[in-house]
Scaffold this motif. Structure first.
Motif, PDB file in Angstrom:
ATOM      1  N   LYS A  18       0.830  -1.212   0.000  1.00 49.07           N
ATOM      2  CA  LYS A  18       0.000   0.000   0.000  1.00 49.07           C
ATOM      3  C   LYS A  18       0.859   1.254   0.000  1.00 49.07           C
ATOM      4  N   TYR A  19       1.903   1.267   0.826  1.00 50.90           N
ATOM      5  CA  TYR A  19       2.777   2.434   0.881  1.00 50.90           C
ATOM      6  C   TYR A  19       3.413   2.696  -0.486  1.00 50.90           C
ATOM      7  N   ILE A  20       3.904   1.641  -1.129  1.00 49.33           N
ATOM      8  CA  ILE A  20       4.545   1.807  -2.439  1.00 49.33           C
ATOM      9  C   ILE A  20       3.536   2.310  -3.463  1.00 49.33           C
ATOM     10  N   ILE A  21       2.359   1.705  -3.502  1.00 47.84           N
ATOM     11  CA  ILE A  21       1.336   2.116  -4.468  1.00 47.84           C
ATOM     12  C   ILE A  21       0.901   3.550  -4.207  1.00 47.84           C
ATOM     13  N   ASP A  22       0.734   3.928  -2.951  1.00 52.48           N
ATOM     14  CA  ASP A  22       0.326   5.293  -2.604  1.00 52.48           C
ATOM     15  C   ASP A  22       1.372   6.333  -2.989  1.00 52.48           C
ATOM     16  N   ASN A  23       2.593   5.896  -3.221  1.00 52.58           N
ATOM     17  CA  ASN A  23       3.672   6.798  -3.634  1.00 52.58           C
ATOM     18  C   ASN A  23       3.997   6.595  -5.113  1.00 52.58           C
ATOM     19  N   ASN A  24       2.942   6.558  -5.915  1.00 55.04           N
ATOM     20  CA  ASN A  24       3.055   6.422  -7.375  1.00 55.04           C
ATOM     21  C   ASN A  24       3.758   5.144  -7.813  1.00 55.04           C
ATOM     22  N   GLY A  25       3.620   4.101  -7.009  1.00 50.08           N
ATOM     23  CA  GLY A  25       4.157   2.797  -7.389  1.00 50.08           C
ATOM     24  C   GLY A  25       5.638   2.618  -7.168  1.00 50.08           C
ATOM     25  N   GLU A  56       4.800 -12.779 -11.318  1.00 45.99           N
ATOM     26  CA  GLU A  56       6.078 -12.358 -11.889  1.00 45.99           C
ATOM     27  C   GLU A  56       5.970 -10.953 -12.482  1.00 45.99           C
ATOM     28  N   ASN A  57       6.994 -10.160 -12.265  1.00 46.98           N
ATOM     29  CA  ASN A  57       7.106  -8.782 -12.761  1.00 46.98           C
ATOM     30  C   ASN A  57       6.153  -7.795 -12.092  1.00 46.98           C
ATOM     31  N   SER A  58       5.524  -8.177 -10.993  1.00 41.51           N
ATOM     32  CA  SER A  58       4.649  -7.222 -10.322  1.00 41.51           C
ATOM     33  C   SER A  58       5.416  -6.337  -9.348  1.00 41.51           C
ATOM     34  N   ILE A  59       6.602  -6.774  -8.928  1.00 42.29           N
ATOM     35  CA  ILE A  59       7.410  -5.950  -8.030  1.00 42.29           C
ATOM     36  C   ILE A  59       8.884  -6.060  -8.460  1.00 42.29           C
ATOM     37  N   TYR A  60       9.527  -4.901  -8.507  1.00 39.59           N
ATOM     38  CA  TYR A  60      10.950  -4.835  -8.835  1.00 39.59           C
ATOM     39  C   TYR A  60      11.674  -4.295  -7.611  1.00 39.59           C
ATOM     40  N   ILE A  66      12.187   0.250  -4.677  1.00 37.39           N
ATOM     41  CA  ILE A  66      11.169  -0.757  -4.941  1.00 37.39           C
ATOM     42  C   ILE A  66      10.148  -0.131  -5.871  1.00 37.39           C
ATOM     43  N   VAL A  67       9.785  -0.856  -6.915  1.00 35.81           N
ATOM     44  CA  VAL A  67       8.768  -0.392  -7.870  1.00 35.81           C
ATOM     45  C   VAL A  67       7.701  -1.476  -7.945  1.00 35.81           C
ATOM     46  N   PHE A  68       6.447  -1.050  -7.813  1.00 38.73           N
ATOM     47  CA  PHE A  68       5.314  -1.970  -7.891  1.00 38.73           C
ATOM     48  C   PHE A  68       4.573  -1.700  -9.190  1.00 38.73           C
ATOM     49  N   ASN A  69       4.346  -2.739  -9.983  1.00 40.34           N
ATOM     50  CA  ASN A  69       3.682  -2.614 -11.277  1.00 40.34           C
ATOM     51  C   ASN A  69       2.164  -2.618 -11.071  1.00 40.34           C
ATOM     52  N   THR A  70       1.571  -1.439 -10.968  1.00 43.11           N
ATOM     53  CA  THR A  70       0.139  -1.323 -10.702  1.00 43.11           C
ATOM     54  C   THR A  70      -0.705  -1.699 -11.927  1.00 43.11           C
ATOM     55  N   LEU A  72      -0.132  -4.425 -13.602  1.00 44.82           N
ATOM     56  CA  LEU A  72      -0.219  -5.876 -13.505  1.00 44.82           C
ATOM     57  C   LEU A  72      -1.060  -6.318 -12.304  1.00 44.82           C
ATOM     58  N   MET A  73      -0.960  -5.571 -11.205  1.00 44.24           N
ATOM     59  CA  MET A  73      -1.675  -5.946  -9.982  1.00 44.24           C
ATOM     60  C   MET A  73      -2.040  -4.692  -9.203  1.00 44.24           C
ATOM     61  N   SER A  74      -3.310  -4.547  -8.888  1.00 41.72           N
ATOM     62  CA  SER A  74      -3.762  -3.404  -8.088  1.00 41.72           C
ATOM     63  C   SER A  74      -3.632  -3.730  -6.602  1.00 41.72           C
ATOM     64  N   PHE A  75      -3.833  -2.711  -5.781  1.00 40.05           N
ATOM     65  CA  PHE A  75      -3.805  -2.932  -4.341  1.00 40.05           C
ATOM     66  C   PHE A  75      -4.923  -3.894  -3.939  1.00 40.05           C
ATOM     67  N   HIS A  76      -6.095  -3.718  -4.515  1.00 41.74           N
ATOM     68  CA  HIS A  76      -7.223  -4.600  -4.231  1.00 41.74           C
ATOM     69  C   HIS A  76      -6.885  -6.054  -4.596  1.00 41.74           C
ATOM     70  N   ASP A  77      -6.220  -6.256  -5.726  1.00 36.03           N
ATOM     71  CA  ASP A  77      -5.797  -7.603  -6.136  1.00 36.03           C
ATOM     72  C   ASP A  77      -4.817  -8.196  -5.115  1.00 36.03           C
ATOM     73  N   ALA A  78      -3.896  -7.378  -4.633  1.00 32.94           N
ATOM     74  CA  ALA A  78      -2.928  -7.846  -3.636  1.00 32.94           C
ATOM     75  C   ALA A  78      -3.644  -8.232  -2.345  1.00 32.94           C
ATOM     76  N   GLN A  79      -4.619  -7.421  -1.930  1.00 32.70           N
ATOM     77  CA  GLN A  79      -5.374  -7.746  -0.722  1.00 32.70           C
ATOM     78  C   GLN A  79      -6.113  -9.074  -0.877  1.00 32.70           C
ATOM     79  N   LYS A  80      -6.796  -9.250  -2.001  1.00 31.90           N
ATOM     80  CA  LYS A  80      -7.536 -10.490  -2.228  1.00 31.90           C
ATOM     81  C   LYS A  80      -6.584 -11.689  -2.253  1.00 31.90           C
TER      82      LYS A  80
END
Length: 134
Positions: A18-25, A56-60, A66-70, A72-80
């Motif tokens: 969440k922190y990474i996504i909230d900071n533009n990924g 694969e490739n959702s987080i670098y 750290i870069v999160f590929n939003t 490929l995967m949203s925060f909601h997807d990660a929670q689920k």
């Protein structure tokens, strides 16, 4: 943010995502450490787990960033994803849909020790305290 209930390790991973996504990924490790109040060792442990568990490739992860590929995967997807793997889900299912269980029999069904189950239940109790149940 959806207020799902996770055991502590999954909760920490979700907070990191969440922190990474909230900071533009993207974020630096130092900013995550400072803002989430965790150690570098803890962060590296959870980042390694995230990179193994998420698609694969959702987080670098580099030495500093750290870069999160939003896309490929949203925060909601990660929670689920993490809730589906959470023992909390199994506990709730057992409590609401199965016959009454003792602490020991529930722990046996979940393949965990009674003390681990007790710790999870204490965590859940704290997380659910806002419901003001008796």
């Amino acid at each position: 943010m959806l207020n799902l209930i996770y055991e502590k390790s999954i909760y920490t991973k979700i907070r990191i995502v969440k922190y990474i996504i909230d900071n533009n990924g993207q974020s630096t490790k130092q900013r995550i450490i400072k803002n989430l109040d965790i150690t570098l060792i803890t962060l590296n442990k959870y980042l390694e787990e995230l990179s193994e568990e998420l698609p694969e490739n959702s987080i670098y992860i580099s030495e500093k960033y750290i870069v999160f590929n939003t896309k490929l995967m949203s925060f909601h997807d990660a929670q689920k994803f993490y809730f589906s793997k959470s023992i909390t889900k199994d506990i709730f299912y057992s409590i609401f849909y199965k016959q009454k269980k003792t602490l020991d029999s529930l722990a046996n069904d979940l393949y965990i020790s009674p003390s681990k189950l007790f710790n999870i239940l204490k965590f859940l109790s704290k997380q659910l305290s806002y419901l003001h149940y008796p």
